[in-house]
Structures are given as structure tokens and as C-alpha cells.
Scaffold this motif. Structure first.
Motif, PDB file in Angstrom:
ATOM      1  N   CYS A  31       0.863  -1.181   0.000  1.00  0.00           N
ATOM      2  CA  CYS A  31       0.000   0.000   0.000  1.00  0.00           C
ATOM      3  C   CYS A  31       0.902   1.235   0.000  1.00  0.00           C
ATOM      4  O   CYS A  31       1.861   1.275   0.775  1.00  0.00           O
ATOM      5  CB  CYS A  31      -0.881  -0.019   1.244  1.00  0.00           C
ATOM      6  SG  CYS A  31      -1.757   1.533   1.485  1.00  0.00           S
ATOM      7  N   GLY A  42       0.847   4.113   7.428  1.00  0.00           N
ATOM      8  CA  GLY A  42      -0.477   3.617   7.062  1.00  0.00           C
ATOM      9  C   GLY A  42      -1.581   4.335   7.824  1.00  0.00           C
ATOM     10  O   GLY A  42      -1.317   5.184   8.689  1.00  0.00           O
ATOM     11  N   CYS A  43      -2.805   3.990   7.509  1.00  0.00           N
ATOM     12  CA  CYS A  43      -3.954   4.558   8.224  1.00  0.00           C
ATOM     13  C   CYS A  43      -3.855   4.112   9.693  1.00  0.00           C
ATOM     14  O   CYS A  43      -3.436   2.981   9.970  1.00  0.00           O
ATOM     15  CB  CYS A  43      -5.251   4.049   7.626  1.00  0.00           C
ATOM     16  SG  CYS A  43      -5.370   4.391   5.866  1.00  0.00           S
ATOM     17  N   CYS A  46      -5.177   0.605  10.681  1.00  0.00           N
ATOM     18  CA  CYS A  46      -4.971  -0.526   9.767  1.00  0.00           C
ATOM     19  C   CYS A  46      -3.931  -1.520  10.256  1.00  0.00           C
ATOM     20  O   CYS A  46      -2.797  -1.172  10.542  1.00  0.00           O
ATOM     21  CB  CYS A  46      -4.551   0.015   8.407  1.00  0.00           C
ATOM     22  SG  CYS A  46      -4.063  -1.279   7.246  1.00  0.00           S
ATOM     23  N   ASN A  48      -3.312  -5.090   8.258  1.00  0.00           N
ATOM     24  CA  ASN A  48      -3.897  -5.957   7.234  1.00  0.00           C
ATOM     25  C   ASN A  48      -4.039  -7.412   7.672  1.00  0.00           C
ATOM     26  O   ASN A  48      -4.831  -8.151   7.100  1.00  0.00           O
ATOM     27  CB  ASN A  48      -3.086  -5.866   5.933  1.00  0.00           C
ATOM     28  CG  ASN A  48      -3.569  -4.702   5.096  1.00  0.00           C
ATOM     29  OD1 ASN A  48      -4.728  -4.653   4.727  1.00  0.00           O
ATOM     30  ND2 ASN A  48      -2.702  -3.756   4.837  1.00  0.00           N
ATOM     31  N   SER A  89      -5.110  -4.715   1.892  1.00  0.00           N
ATOM     32  CA  SER A  89      -4.162  -3.794   1.284  1.00  0.00           C
ATOM     33  C   SER A  89      -4.759  -3.115   0.045  1.00  0.00           C
ATOM     34  O   SER A  89      -5.974  -3.023  -0.082  1.00  0.00           O
ATOM     35  CB  SER A  89      -2.863  -4.523   0.960  1.00  0.00           C
ATOM     36  OG  SER A  89      -1.805  -3.613   1.071  1.00  0.00           O
ATOM     37  N   ARG A 120      -7.610   2.048  -2.786  1.00  0.00           N
ATOM     38  CA  ARG A 120      -7.677   3.445  -2.377  1.00  0.00           C
ATOM     39  C   ARG A 120      -8.128   4.294  -3.562  1.00  0.00           C
ATOM     40  O   ARG A 120      -7.818   3.964  -4.713  1.00  0.00           O
ATOM     41  CB  ARG A 120      -6.288   3.940  -1.967  1.00  0.00           C
ATOM     42  CG  ARG A 120      -5.684   3.305  -0.765  1.00  0.00           C
ATOM     43  CD  ARG A 120      -4.193   3.664  -0.674  1.00  0.00           C
ATOM     44  NE  ARG A 120      -3.948   5.088  -0.703  1.00  0.00           N
ATOM     45  CZ  ARG A 120      -3.986   5.902   0.350  1.00  0.00           C
ATOM     46  NH1 ARG A 120      -4.261   5.390   1.537  1.00  0.00           N
ATOM     47  NH2 ARG A 120      -3.762   7.184   0.246  1.00  0.00           N
ATOM     48  N   ARG A 160      -4.953   9.014   6.211  1.00  0.00           N
ATOM     49  CA  ARG A 160      -5.339   8.304   4.991  1.00  0.00           C
ATOM     50  C   ARG A 160      -4.412   8.632   3.823  1.00  0.00           C
ATOM     51  O   ARG A 160      -4.258   7.839   2.908  1.00  0.00           O
ATOM     52  CB  ARG A 160      -6.780   8.684   4.604  1.00  0.00           C
ATOM     53  CG  ARG A 160      -7.851   8.062   5.457  1.00  0.00           C
ATOM     54  CD  ARG A 160      -8.028   6.594   5.184  1.00  0.00           C
ATOM     55  NE  ARG A 160      -8.435   6.315   3.824  1.00  0.00           N
ATOM     56  CZ  ARG A 160      -8.490   5.092   3.306  1.00  0.00           C
ATOM     57  NH1 ARG A 160      -8.128   4.047   4.017  1.00  0.00           N
ATOM     58  NH2 ARG A 160      -8.878   4.896   2.058  1.00  0.00           N
TER      59      ARG A 160
HETATM   60  S1  SF4 Z   1      -6.367   0.836   5.371  1.00  0.00           S
HETATM   61 FE1  SF4 Z   1      -5.885   0.501   3.224  1.00  0.00          FE
HETATM   62  S2  SF4 Z   1      -5.072   2.469   2.538  1.00  0.00           S
HETATM   63 FE2  SF4 Z   1      -4.926   2.466   4.765  1.00  0.00          FE
HETATM   64  S3  SF4 Z   1      -2.849   1.711   5.220  1.00  0.00           S
HETATM   65 FE3  SF4 Z   1      -4.263  -0.029   5.285  1.00  0.00          FE
HETATM   66  S4  SF4 Z   1      -4.141  -0.908   3.248  1.00  0.00           S
HETATM   67 FE4  SF4 Z   1      -3.315   1.173   3.102  1.00  0.00          FE
END
Ligand code: SF4
Length: 313
Positions: A31, A42-43, A46, A48, A89, A120, A160
């Protein structure tokens, strides 16, 4: 039994003539919000691994993941069709020829009837959308864009790495190619009350969007959000407060928009809070109770497209 909203199960039955199950596929994408291209962290919510059985258990080939995913549910859903869901991701974050090869592995599986691709809004360039448009003429395909909030201040807080304008741009270019579009939204984000939640619903109601996934904000371990939550800086809605927000949102969502989810659900071993998020059925039941109490349903307060109050109203 009363149906207060348009569930994905009904849409699938209408479209495929039988139940459909999504099989989560992890193609090992990264990502740009994690690998340093946009940001490194990352967000804030998050991890993953929480979204992906394959990432928790070790990633197999796409065919192997599909076979295993189908085997897990086929006893309970013997009549079902299956959609390959590229879920964890950023699933459009690779050169187009590599993307095509990956998606075609899934489409080529004899039991797969379509693709759902989560990504995204800032990772869907024209070449990617052209590829998806081509594939969507061969199979059922849904492009799922993570938005989370229509408020730029909130998007910045969540780290984000994109703004609301980039989402609008992606929606415009995807709809020019007649792509089926889904949107992910989080309700109950810090700093967002009922007004912002309603506003996001009204804005989305004016866009060419086919489906919506609602999520509550939940905290999983080993994330920046977990640190903020442990420091007492993240208020999380109670189940009934979340149901209130979700019904506010759904009342303003046109009745023909498919509701793919009513809340998020993290694996128990990753979830820190809220505790009610561990019970998959609790949010649906609370939302149905709230609809019954109000005597409304999805779309009850939706305006015709183009007739919502202007931005900022
Ligand atoms: S939520 Fe999606 S955009 Fe945000 S860091 Fe995780 S994988 Fe990336």
C-alpha cells in the motif's frame, strides 16, 4: 420478516439467481500509504493481518486461496456461486500487466463468477480503470473504494494520505467507464457527530455509487489507533449510539444502493475495542431495532439525486 435495507444477499440472488459468497484473496499487494510512497505508517486503524486470513496464516497462490476459501464454506453453501474478493491492502497497486495477470488467475478459476477489488481512491489511474472496464465486460466486477469519511480533517487525522477530492475524481472516472462502484465508510469517527455522518450520506447519495459498506471504528492491536485508544484519546460509540448513526446514514441513502455491510468485524484475537464488535449479529439487530423504533427504512429521508443540500449545508 421486515427488511429495512437492501442487503447484498438480495442483490446477489437477483443478479445470479442463487446465493453468492465472497472468497477473500490476498495477492500480497502493498500500500502506498505504508511503503513510504505516500506515508510509512499507514492509516491509524490498519493492520492488514486483521483483514486477511491468508496474511495471518501465510499466503498461498491465488488458486490455492480460492480453493481453500470455497472448501471452508461449501458444506454450508452448497448451491452458492463465488466471487473472488481482493480484500487486504491496496489491490490496484501494481503495474497494469501484473494486475491483469493476477485478476485473470481468479477469473480463470472454474468456480469463480466475479471479482470484487478493494483499493484506495488515489490508486485507480486511467490505465487501471480501463483494465477493470475491459474485465467487467467479461465478468461481474465491483470496484470498492475506501473513503471512510467525506471530511478532509478526519481523513488527515486517520492518516489516509488522500483527500475527499481524490475520491470524487476516482468516482467520476470510474463511472465514465460504467464500473460498478462500492464505497467503504466508517461511522462514529472521532470528531464526527451525527451531522457529519448525515452529511457523508447525503453527499454519497448524489454520486453514481452502487453499494456501501458501513463500518464502526474498531481498535485492533499493534496499530497507532490502539496507542491513542489506550491513552484514552479515542471515544468509541456504544452499540446503540452506532445503530443511531447507521440508521441516520441509511435513511439518507437511496433505496436502490446495496448495503454490503452494516458494521466491521475484526478477528477476536486482534480486537481490543469495542467489545460489542466481537458479536457479528449485534450491530444488525441493534440497527433493525432502531429502524423499527423510528418506523423508517433505507431511503426514507433520501432526496432525489442532485437535490441534496449544498456542501456545508
Ligand atoms: S487501510 Fe488501506 S489504505 Fe490504509 S494503510 Fe491499510 S491498506 Fe493502506
Amino acid at each position: 420478516m421486515e427488511e429495512y435495507y437492501y442487503p447484498l444477499s438480495r442483490y446477489f440472488r437477483q443478479t445470479f439467481g442463487r446465493p453468492v459468497r465472497k472468497v477473500s484473496v490476498d495477492a500480497g499487494f502493498s500500500c502506498p500509504n505504508r511503503d513510504g510512497t505516500i506515508a510509512a505508517g499507514g492509516c491509524i486503524f490498519c493492520d492488514n493481518r486483521a483483514f486477511s486470513p491468508a496474511r495471518r496464516l501465510g499466503i498461498g497462490s491465488i488458486t490455492q486461496q480460492i480453493d481453500e476459501g470455497i472448501a471452508r464454506v461449501s458444506r454450508r453453501f452448497a448451491e452458492a456461486a463465488f466471487i473472488a474478493y481482493f480484500q487486504p491492502s491496496t489491490n490496484t497497486y501494481a503495474p497494469v500487466d501484473r494486475l491483469e495477470a493476477i485478476y485473470r488467475q481468479a477469473i480463470g478459476h472454474p468456480k469463480i463468477s466475479g471479482l470484487a477489488i478493494g483499493t484506495r481512491p488515489d490508486c485507480v489511474g486511467d490505465e487501471v480503470l480501463d483494465l477493470l472496464a475491459r474485465l467487467s465486460r467479461e465478468t461481474w466486477l465491483s470496484l470498492e473504494l475506501g473513503l471512510q469519511s467525506s471530511c478532509d480533517q478526519t481523513l488527515a487525522f486517520l492518516n489516509r494520505g488522500h483527500d475527499f477530492a481524490s475520491f470524487l475524481d476516482a468516482v467520476k472516472r470510474a463511472s465514465q467507464r460504467n464500473l460498478r462502484l462500492g464505497v467503504h465508510v466508517i461511522l462514529g469517527l472521532p470528531g464526527e457527530g451525527r451531522r457529519q455522518c448525515r452529511r457523508t450520506a447525503e453527499i454519497l447519495a448524489d454520486l453514481p455509487i452502487h453499494s456501501i459498506k458501513l463500518h464502526n471504528l474498531y481498535v485492533v492491536r499493534d496499530t497507532p489507533l490502539a496507542e491513542l485508544w489506550a491513552a484514552g484519546q479515542i471515544p468509541l460509540p456504544s452499540l446503540e449510539e452506532y445503530a443511531d448513526l447507521a440508521v441516520d446514514f441509511l435513511e439518507r441513502t437511496p433505496g436502490d444502493v446495496v448495503i454490503e455491510r452494516l458494521a466491521g468485524d475484526a478477528p477476536r484475537d486482534f480486537l481490543l475495542a469495542p467489545a460489542w464488535s466481537a458479536d457479528k449479529n449485534a450491530p444488525r439487530q441493534a440497527i433493525e431495532r432502531q429502524f423499527a423504533r423510528r418506523g423508517t427504512r433505507q431511503g426514507a429521508l433520501a432526496h432525489p439525486k442532485g437535490e441534496n443540500p449544498p456542501m456545508g449545508g
